[in-house]
Design an enzyme around this catalytic site. Structure first.
Site, short mmCIF file in Angstrom:
data_model
loop_
_atom_site.label_atom_id
_atom_site.label_comp_id
_atom_site.label_asym_id
_atom_site.label_seq_id
_atom_site.Cartn_x
_atom_site.Cartn_y
_atom_site.Cartn_z
N ASP A 82 0.85 -1.19 0.00
CA ASP A 82 0.00 0.00 0.00
C ASP A 82 0.89 1.25 0.00
OD1 ASP A 82 -2.34 1.48 0.17
OD2 ASP A 82 -2.52 1.26 2.36
N HIS A 83 0.57 2.21 -0.85
CA HIS A 83 1.32 3.48 -0.92
C HIS A 83 2.81 3.28 -1.13
CE1 HIS A 83 -2.12 6.02 -0.06
NE2 HIS A 83 -2.42 5.23 0.95
N GLU A 134 -2.59 6.13 -8.35
CA GLU A 134 -3.53 7.10 -7.77
C GLU A 134 -3.45 8.41 -8.53
OE1 GLU A 134 -3.88 7.34 -3.52
OE2 GLU A 134 -4.17 9.50 -3.56
N HIS A 181 -7.39 10.26 4.50
CA HIS A 181 -6.82 9.23 5.36
C HIS A 181 -6.91 9.68 6.82
CE1 HIS A 181 -4.38 8.44 1.60
NE2 HIS A 181 -4.84 7.23 1.87
N GLY A 211 -11.04 4.89 4.04
CA GLY A 211 -12.38 4.32 4.30
C GLY A 211 -12.92 4.69 5.67
N THR A 212 -12.04 4.92 6.63
CA THR A 212 -12.49 5.23 8.00
C THR A 212 -13.36 6.48 8.02
OG1 THR A 212 -10.57 4.22 9.01
CG2 THR A 212 -11.71 5.90 10.31
N ASN A 231 -9.84 0.77 1.06
CA ASN A 231 -8.73 0.73 2.03
C ASN A 231 -9.23 1.23 3.37
OD1 ASN A 231 -7.40 0.17 -0.35
ND2 ASN A 231 -5.66 1.46 0.12
N THR A 234 -7.54 3.20 9.92
CA THR A 234 -7.56 3.97 11.17
C THR A 234 -8.60 3.44 12.16
OG1 THR A 234 -6.83 5.90 9.94
CG2 THR A 234 -7.73 6.30 12.13
P1 13P Z 1 -8.06 5.09 6.73
O1 13P Z 1 -6.93 4.87 7.70
O2 13P Z 1 -8.59 6.49 6.75
O3 13P Z 1 -9.14 4.05 6.87
O4 13P Z 1 -7.43 4.91 5.26
C1 13P Z 1 -6.73 3.73 4.98
C2 13P Z 1 -6.07 3.81 3.66
O5 13P Z 1 -6.50 4.50 2.77
C3 13P Z 1 -4.86 3.00 3.45
O6 13P Z 1 -4.30 3.19 2.21
#
Ligand code: 13P
Length: 390
Positions: A82-83, A134, A181, A211-212, A231, A234
């Site tokens: 991721d990233h 992205e 994020h 997503g959080t 994703n 958090t």
């Molecule tokens: P959150 O931590 O806001 O859920 O985002 C997670 C994310 O996008 C990981 O790439």
């Protein structure tokens, strides 16, 4: 249950109108809990490893643990970088066992983002690994208050998205349509019309970061407009921390009680979100429609010629270093026969990420250089074969 091809997994999700949760794991308890939650929901799942978290754990060891646990799981799993920041991270992630990678150059200007993403996609596709890019910018940092990282959001433009996907060759597109994020106060305002326009402009599954903090209805609205990967981190981190703190506050508590409580909290939230994303109950159907993801062993049994024996150790060390740097190679080792009376005294044991990685390896300049300059002239007595791991 096997690891599965991530491109097949997300194609299945998009075609069937649901999204797969991509949950960032930060230790082996998170890995176990994410898998437990996915199993309870019988949902396919993506175990993600965010490069911004690498200060907190050893990436190679954690992916190895995840790979071992994933192979024992009862649901289809993919392992994802991721990233990722660029080529070196992507090559390392594939070496460690990831079968999908993100290259996040979204902070760069369009042309630079495109060039960086295209290079990584070319390498990864050569070894059979799909790539997420992205476009637009999703601010914030996973696991922290969004207010602490107030970078300006840049929304994804549908016209640029079409060009970016086409020219970079990415398999999945992460979009910026109003999420951030990290912890968010209030409910994020999503630009769903923009999302629909991006989905209409590109053929690849879309990805939501941050997503959080989204409501169930927001998740469903995103999925209805082409999102196939969400994703999420958090909220898992906060729930785990609260559960651990609560367990530690009890009389006669213990470290293991805190771990157990955190694991239960993460598993419950993964199960809940997999249900909201529509992924619950999809594991078996997905398995019948997705290719398994398997390593390949490239094995060469050989004897060094008489005159090469004095230099064999140097030849082998050079081969391990050079061949080990080829993208798609997971491990290079020399085997020494443990019995005296065998036809071949030495073996190259080369583990590759996939059948495609084997094809790329055979054409790779570093491999051809070593084979033609060092190995073949000094090891005429040899046999070889390629074996897919069951
Ligand atoms: P959150 O931590 O806001 O859920 O985002 C997670 C994310 O996008 C990981 O790439």
């Amino acid at each position: 249950m096997p690891l599965v091809d991530l491109k097949d997994m997300l194609r299945h999700a998009r075609a069937n109108g649901y999204a797969v949760g991509a949950y960032d794991a930060v230790d082996s308890n998170f890995v176990a809990a994410i898998l437990a939650g996915a199993e309870a929901a019988q949902a396919p799942v993506i175990l993600s490893f965010a490069e911004s978290h690498f200060a907190h754990y050893d990436f190679a060891s954690l992916v190895a643990a995840a790979e071992a646990q994933a192979k024992r799981s009862t649901v289809p799993v993919a392992l994802f970088l991721d990233h990722g920041s660029g080529m070196a991270s992507a090559v390392a992630a594939i070496r460690h066992g990831c079968n999908g990678v993100m290259v996040d150059a979204s902070h760069l200007a369009f042309e630079d983002n495109l060039a960086t993403t295209r290079d990584v996609a070319e390498m990864a596709h050569g070894v059979g690994v799909p790539v997420e890019g992205e476009l637009g910018y999703v601010p914030g940092v996973e696991g922290e208050d969004a207010e602490r990282h107030p970078g300006a959001m840049r929304m994804t433009s549908p016209e640029e998205a079409a060009r970016y996907v086409d020219a970079s060759g990415v398999d999945f597109l992460a979009v910026s349509v109003g999420t951030v994020h990290g912890r968010f106060r209030g409910e994020p305002r999503l630009d769903l019309d923009r999302l629909a326009a991006v989905a209409a402009a590109v053929a690849v599954p879309l990805v939501i970061h941050g997503g959080t903090g989204l409501s169930d209805e927001q998740f469903q609205a995103l999925i209805a407009r082409g999102v196939a990967k969400i994703n999420y981190f958090t909220a898992l981190s906060d729930l785990a921390a609260a559960a651990a703190a609560n367990a530690l506050a009890a009389v006669n508590s213990s470290y293991t009680a805190a771990i157990d409580a955190a694991r239960r909290a993460v598993a419950d939230e993964v199960m809940r979100t997999a249900t909201v994303f529509g992924a619950a109950g999809r594991a078996q159907a997905l398995l019948t429609e997705c290719r398994p993801w398997r390593d390949v062993e490239h094995v060469i049994l050989f004897n060094w010629s008489e005159e090469a024996m004095a230099r064999a150790m140097d030849f082998e060390a050079e081969g391990c270093a050079l061949l080990g740097s080829v993208p798609g190679v997971r491990e290079v080792a020399i085997g020494r026969a443990i019995h005296e009376d065998v036809r071949y005294r030495r073996a190259w044991l080369i583990r590759l990420a996939s059948a495609a990685a084997e094809g790329a390896y055979m054409q790779d300049e570093r491999h051809l250089d070593y084979a033609n300059r060092v190995f073949r002239p000094h090891a005429a007595d040899r046999i070889k074969g390629d074996y897919m791991r069951e």
